[in-house]
Design a protein around this motif. Structure first.
Motif, PDB file in Angstrom:
ATOM      1  N   ASN A  37     -27.411  50.924  13.407  1.00 58.88           N
ATOM      2  CA  ASN A  37     -27.652  49.552  14.005  1.00 58.88           C
ATOM      3  C   ASN A  37     -27.301  49.523  15.390  1.00 58.88           C
ATOM      4  OD1 ASN A  37     -28.612  48.703  11.452  1.00 58.88           O
ATOM      5  ND2 ASN A  37     -26.609  47.717  10.981  1.00 58.88           N
ATOM      6  N   LYS A  38     -26.174  50.173  15.971  1.00 60.74           N
ATOM      7  CA  LYS A  38     -25.616  49.938  17.294  1.00 60.74           C
ATOM      8  C   LYS A  38     -26.423  50.834  17.982  1.00 60.74           C
ATOM      9  CE  LYS A  38     -21.081  48.205  16.002  1.00 60.74           C
ATOM     10  NZ  LYS A  38     -21.303  46.947  16.868  1.00 60.74           N
ATOM     11  N   VAL A  39     -26.894  52.098  17.576  1.00 55.77           N
ATOM     12  CA  VAL A  39     -27.487  52.958  18.605  1.00 55.77           C
ATOM     13  C   VAL A  39     -29.101  52.889  18.552  1.00 55.77           C
ATOM     14  CG1 VAL A  39     -25.747  54.525  18.447  1.00 55.77           C
ATOM     15  CG2 VAL A  39     -27.558  54.903  17.061  1.00 55.77           C
ATOM     16  N   GLY A  40     -29.509  51.667  17.717  1.00 54.38           N
ATOM     17  CA  GLY A  40     -30.818  51.373  17.603  1.00 54.38           C
ATOM     18  C   GLY A  40     -31.660  52.466  16.638  1.00 54.38           C
ATOM     19  N   VAL A  41     -31.006  53.040  15.580  1.00 53.19           N
ATOM     20  CA  VAL A  41     -31.883  53.907  14.701  1.00 53.19           C
ATOM     21  C   VAL A  41     -32.362  52.864  13.416  1.00 53.19           C
ATOM     22  CG1 VAL A  41     -31.493  55.812  12.830  1.00 53.19           C
ATOM     23  CG2 VAL A  41     -30.701  56.056  15.220  1.00 53.19           C
ATOM     24  N   GLU A  42     -33.266  53.137  13.072  1.00 58.81           N
ATOM     25  CA  GLU A  42     -34.098  52.286  11.967  1.00 58.81           C
ATOM     26  C   GLU A  42     -33.399  52.615  10.484  1.00 58.81           C
ATOM     27  OE1 GLU A  42     -38.181  50.949  10.229  1.00 58.81           O
ATOM     28  OE2 GLU A  42     -38.276  51.715  12.142  1.00 58.81           O
ATOM     29  N   VAL A  43     -32.899  51.689   9.902  1.00 62.47           N
ATOM     30  CA  VAL A  43     -32.400  52.021   8.521  1.00 62.47           C
ATOM     31  C   VAL A  43     -32.837  51.085   7.511  1.00 62.47           C
ATOM     32  CG1 VAL A  43     -30.357  52.226   6.962  1.00 62.47           C
ATOM     33  CG2 VAL A  43     -30.136  52.642   9.403  1.00 62.47           C
ATOM     34  N   GLU A  60     -33.498  49.025   4.107  1.00 65.76           N
ATOM     35  CA  GLU A  60     -32.686  47.780   3.624  1.00 65.76           C
ATOM     36  C   GLU A  60     -31.754  48.382   2.391  1.00 65.76           C
ATOM     37  OE1 GLU A  60     -34.430  44.793   1.205  1.00 65.76           O
ATOM     38  OE2 GLU A  60     -33.657  43.293   2.628  1.00 65.76           O
ATOM     39  N   LYS A  61     -32.083  49.165   1.704  1.00 69.69           N
ATOM     40  CA  LYS A  61     -31.535  49.583   0.572  1.00 69.69           C
ATOM     41  C   LYS A  61     -31.087  51.262   0.853  1.00 69.69           C
ATOM     42  CE  LYS A  61     -32.700  46.589  -3.206  1.00 69.69           C
ATOM     43  NZ  LYS A  61     -33.179  46.287  -4.361  1.00 69.69           N
ATOM     44  N   GLU A  62     -31.154  51.811   1.826  1.00 67.37           N
ATOM     45  CA  GLU A  62     -30.972  53.112   2.191  1.00 67.37           C
ATOM     46  C   GLU A  62     -29.401  53.522   2.450  1.00 67.37           C
ATOM     47  OE1 GLU A  62     -32.516  56.689   5.240  1.00 67.37           O
ATOM     48  OE2 GLU A  62     -32.917  54.536   5.756  1.00 67.37           O
ATOM     49  N   LYS A  63     -29.174  54.426   1.888  1.00 63.74           N
ATOM     50  CA  LYS A  63     -27.615  54.887   2.118  1.00 63.74           C
ATOM     51  C   LYS A  63     -27.771  56.071   3.193  1.00 63.74           C
ATOM     52  CE  LYS A  63     -26.011  55.141  -2.113  1.00 63.74           C
ATOM     53  NZ  LYS A  63     -26.751  54.340  -3.145  1.00 63.74           N
ATOM     54  N   ILE A  64     -27.907  55.663   4.582  1.00 67.16           N
ATOM     55  CA  ILE A  64     -27.961  56.646   5.489  1.00 67.16           C
ATOM     56  C   ILE A  64     -26.885  57.485   5.884  1.00 67.16           C
ATOM     57  CG2 ILE A  64     -27.627  55.080   7.499  1.00 67.16           C
ATOM     58  CD1 ILE A  64     -29.813  56.613   8.907  1.00 67.16           C
ATOM     59  N   THR A  65     -26.753  58.612   6.135  1.00 70.07           N
ATOM     60  CA  THR A  65     -25.545  59.519   6.185  1.00 70.07           C
ATOM     61  C   THR A  65     -25.405  59.554   7.923  1.00 70.07           C
ATOM     62  OG1 THR A  65     -26.605  61.533   6.127  1.00 70.07           O
ATOM     63  CG2 THR A  65     -25.972  60.600   4.150  1.00 70.07           C
ATOM     64  N   PHE A  66     -24.142  60.043   8.328  1.00 69.24           N
ATOM     65  CA  PHE A  66     -23.822  60.256   9.424  1.00 69.24           C
ATOM     66  C   PHE A  66     -24.961  61.511  10.279  1.00 69.24           C
ATOM     67  CE2 PHE A  66     -19.431  58.427   9.156  1.00 69.24           C
ATOM     68  CZ  PHE A  66     -19.837  57.442  10.050  1.00 69.24           C
ATOM     69  N   ARG A  67     -25.116  62.356   9.499  1.00 64.31           N
ATOM     70  CA  ARG A  67     -25.902  63.420   9.956  1.00 64.31           C
ATOM     71  C   ARG A  67     -27.503  62.861  10.194  1.00 64.31           C
ATOM     72  NH1 ARG A  67     -29.649  65.873  11.270  1.00 64.31           N
ATOM     73  NH2 ARG A  67     -30.381  68.158  11.154  1.00 64.31           N
ATOM     74  N   GLU A  68     -27.918  61.968   9.275  1.00 66.37           N
ATOM     75  CA  GLU A  68     -29.110  61.405   9.464  1.00 66.37           C
ATOM     76  C   GLU A  68     -29.317  60.559  10.682  1.00 66.37           C
ATOM     77  OE1 GLU A  68     -31.180  61.253   5.041  1.00 66.37           O
ATOM     78  OE2 GLU A  68     -29.239  60.063   5.605  1.00 66.37           O
ATOM     79  N   VAL A  69     -28.271  59.834  10.924  1.00 68.01           N
ATOM     80  CA  VAL A  69     -28.144  59.190  12.135  1.00 68.01           C
ATOM     81  C   VAL A  69     -28.464  59.921  13.267  1.00 68.01           C
ATOM     82  CG1 VAL A  69     -26.612  57.791  13.830  1.00 68.01           C
ATOM     83  CG2 VAL A  69     -26.584  57.118  11.150  1.00 68.01           C
ATOM     84  N   ALA A  70     -27.667  61.240  13.294  1.00 67.32           N
ATOM     85  CA  ALA A  70     -27.753  62.176  14.524  1.00 67.32           C
ATOM     86  C   ALA A  70     -29.387  62.727  14.617  1.00 67.32           C
ATOM     87  CB  ALA A  70     -26.871  63.247  14.294  1.00 67.32           C
ATOM     88  N   GLY A  71     -29.988  62.984  13.516  1.00 70.39           N
ATOM     89  CA  GLY A  71     -31.227  63.454  13.405  1.00 70.39           C
ATOM     90  C   GLY A  71     -32.240  62.267  13.857  1.00 70.39           C
ATOM     91  N   ARG A  72     -32.030  61.316  13.593  1.00 71.95           N
ATOM     92  CA  ARG A  72     -33.058  60.233  13.986  1.00 71.95           C
ATOM     93  C   ARG A  72     -32.874  59.909  15.255  1.00 71.95           C
ATOM     94  NH1 ARG A  72     -33.124  56.134   8.377  1.00 71.95           N
ATOM     95  NH2 ARG A  72     -33.282  57.969   6.888  1.00 71.95           N
ATOM     96  N   LEU A  73     -31.863  59.890  15.778  1.00 73.95           N
ATOM     97  CA  LEU A  73     -31.368  59.601  17.253  1.00 73.95           C
ATOM     98  C   LEU A  73     -31.947  60.533  18.145  1.00 73.95           C
ATOM     99  CD1 LEU A  73     -29.909  57.425  19.126  1.00 73.95           C
ATOM    100  CD2 LEU A  73     -28.011  58.958  19.120  1.00 73.95           C
ATOM    101  N   ALA A  74     -32.292  61.757  17.738  1.00 71.17           N
ATOM    102  CA  ALA A  74     -33.005  62.830  18.359  1.00 71.17           C
ATOM    103  C   ALA A  74     -34.229  63.022  18.336  1.00 71.17           C
ATOM    104  CB  ALA A  74     -32.064  64.242  17.928  1.00 71.17           C
ATOM    105  N   GLY A  75     -34.786  62.183  17.383  1.00 74.19           N
ATOM    106  CA  GLY A  75     -36.401  62.260  17.143  1.00 74.19           C
ATOM    107  C   GLY A  75     -36.539  63.456  16.035  1.00 74.19           C
TER     108      GLY A  75
END
Length: 547
Positions: A310-316, A318-333
């Protein structure tokens, strides 16, 4: 070069070929010979096969696998061995009957059991038509040694013996006698349970001729089967333990990645290095450590990932359990499609991780100066729910309904900082080894040791999965000459792993014996049970006795 997952299970018929791949710091030949002789003594005939599966030590990359970051384990020379032979047709027994004995008979009572075919009470639905038909009793609340044997049996039964008829048109599993021995210390964090399940699975594959048919199982398929089998005893594994036990090669660690799919590749360890495993002799209370330890860390990392996203603007979702690796991947496109085997290039992923190490500072709670909790880095449950952006009911459904945790403050910042810095340490450890190969020099060894030491500090201070005994043992290890030392496994007890130059191993072990209080007075076999050196060794294999 064939990927490790696609390689066949090593199958030996010559003893000299077998022992050449098992390492030199353990008397393998004596153990194998003694097991074969004892089997013949107990069952009246020679074994047909011996299946082997090693334990593993995680060199670096702790508590980041369930955040979907890669880890670097290695198979150890300590292993589980199972000698087996088909039972005589003249004996009165049910199809697939197993007579299982253990060399440590005083501790592990002999067991005889047979799989039962479950006849459905009603016509199965379309969803149930492929449901398993075989049944073996496994009490997950009171795990016994034979439960891991049964777990290994399940996958073979339900993969290769999918139907059972009384007219003789369908094959049935072969009845088997088996004798088990093991040198992997139980409860030490070296994955004795995974080794037991892998060895058991291999035993039933071998005895039923499934390793010698036209299309035998490969290493990747064995890992998947062993992962599913271990779930029978209540262990939902991410695959690191089984992959290390099955896919490892001599003199190499194994880089195991989990995203977008499970994959493994060898990483050469510099010549002149030994890894010394030392048991702290602390056994964590699993019931207590789960609520305040492992399970709590899983929740903290998952919630932390959502809030960071949420803080870095990555979409998640509503019921998704996103992981730290997926945050990195989505941030990188990163775009991951079904069937993709590779994600971001390492260089790009490292670049994003270095950014996120700084971004996690946003997870520190804002506290008023002079307040009681001014220096408290954790957040309360109410604060955590608010930061997540979810309402209370939805938050509980997504993050708490499936797990039991206990905490007054949730350490989102500390966990995130550990995960991202530890993921970077894994990449740097791997890159240092790959750059120099097995001929890496002293500077590489020093770099690896430093990364291990940083990992221990992070585990102790940020992830808080160490304990006083592990902290003391790693400190004493460095004072005794280890280049690097850290806890290995889940923590809160169990083992440490220390990088020690090969020519200093004997002196190092003697110093630890003399300085770590629980080791005082231990000699010979008793000392060898709690501290031992190993080089990365080969993975699981089967030896066939031929006349």
């Amino acid at each position: 070069m064939t990927a490790p997952a696609d390689q066949p299970i090593p199958f030996y018929t010559k003893a000299e070929d077998l022992y050449a791949n098992l390492g030199s710091s353990f008397d393998h030949q004596s153990r194998w010979n003694n097991l074969a002789k004892e089997f013949e003594k107990r069952f009246g005939r020679k074994p047909a096969y011996i299946a082997r599966a090693p334990g593993r030590v995680n060199l670096i990359g702790e508590h980041i696998d369930y955040a979907l970051f890669g880890v670097l384990p290695a198979a150890v020379e300590r292993d589980i061995l199972i000698a087996c032979a088909p039972r005589s047709d003249g004996e009165n027994h049910a199809p697939g009957t197993v007579s299982a004995q253990n060399l440590f008979g005083a501790k592990y009572v002999p067991q005889t059991f047979a799989p039962a075919w479950k006849v459905p009470e009603k016509e199965p639905s379309e969803k149930e038509v492929h449901a398993e038909g075989w049944h073996l009793d496994i009490n997950t609340k009171e795990l016994r040694w034979e439960s891991y044997v049964k777990a290994g049996y399940y996958g073979v039964l339900n993969h290769y013996f999918k139907s059972n008829t009384s007219d003789g048109t369908s094959s049935t599993p072969v009845p088997v006698d088996m004798l088990v021995t093991g040198s992997v210390p139980a409860g030490s964090g070296l994955s004795s349970s995974a080794a037991m399940v892998v060895a058991s699975t291999l035993t039933f594959l071998a005895i039923n001729g499934k390793l010698e048919d036209a299309n035998p199982i490969n290493k990747g398929e064995l890992v998947k089967m062993a992962m599913e089998n271990e779930k029978r005893v209540g262990v939902n594994s991410g695959g690191m333990d089984q992959a290390a036990s099955v896919m490892s090669t001599p003199s190499s660690a194994l880089y195991i990645s989990f995203f977008p799919t499970l994959a493994a590749s060898p990483v050469p360890i510099p010549a002149g290095c030994s890894f010394v495993c030392a048991n702290s002799l602390v056994v964590a209370d699993k019931a207590l450590s789960a609520k305040r330890g492992y399970n709590l860390r899983v929740v903290e990392t998952l919630v932390g990932a959502r809030i960071l996203a949420n803080k870095v603007g990555v979409e998640v979702g509503e019921k998704e359990k996103i992981t730290f690796r997926e945050v990195a991947g989505r941030l990188a496109g990163e775009s991951v499609n079904v069937g993709d085997k590779e994600g971001l290039e390492v260089e790009r992923l490292v670049e994003v991780l270095e950014r996120l190490v700084n971004e996690v500072e946003a997870l520190k709670p804002k506290r008023e100066k002079g307040s009681v909790d001014e220096h408290e880095l954790g957040v309360t449950l109410e604060e955590m729910i608010e930061l997540s952006g979810l309402d209370k009911d939805l938050f509980n459904e997504v993050y708490l309904s499936w797990v039991d945790v206990e905490a007054t403050h949730f350490q989102l910042y500390k966990r995130a900082k550990h995960v991202y810095t530890e993921a970077l340490r894994v990449f740097r450890f791997r890159q240092a080894c790959l750059a120099g190969g097995s001929s890496s020099g002293e500077s590489t060894i020093e770099q690896l040791g430093q990364l291990m030491n940083e990992s221990q500090e992070s585990c102790a201070e940020l992830f808080e999965c160490s304990c006083p005994e592990l902290n003391l043992l790693t400190k004493l290890a460095r004072e005794a000459g280890a280049v690097g030392s850290r806890l290995t496994g889940a923590g809160w007890g169990g083992c440490t792993v220390s990088l020690v130059r090969e020519d200093q191993v004997e002196n190092f072990i003697a110093k630890i014996r003399d300085t770590y209080p629980p080791y005082k007075g231990l000699e010979g076999d008793k000392l060898n049970e709690v501290i031992f050196a190993t080089r990365p060794t080969t993975g699981a294999c089967v030896f066939k006795f031929v006349d």
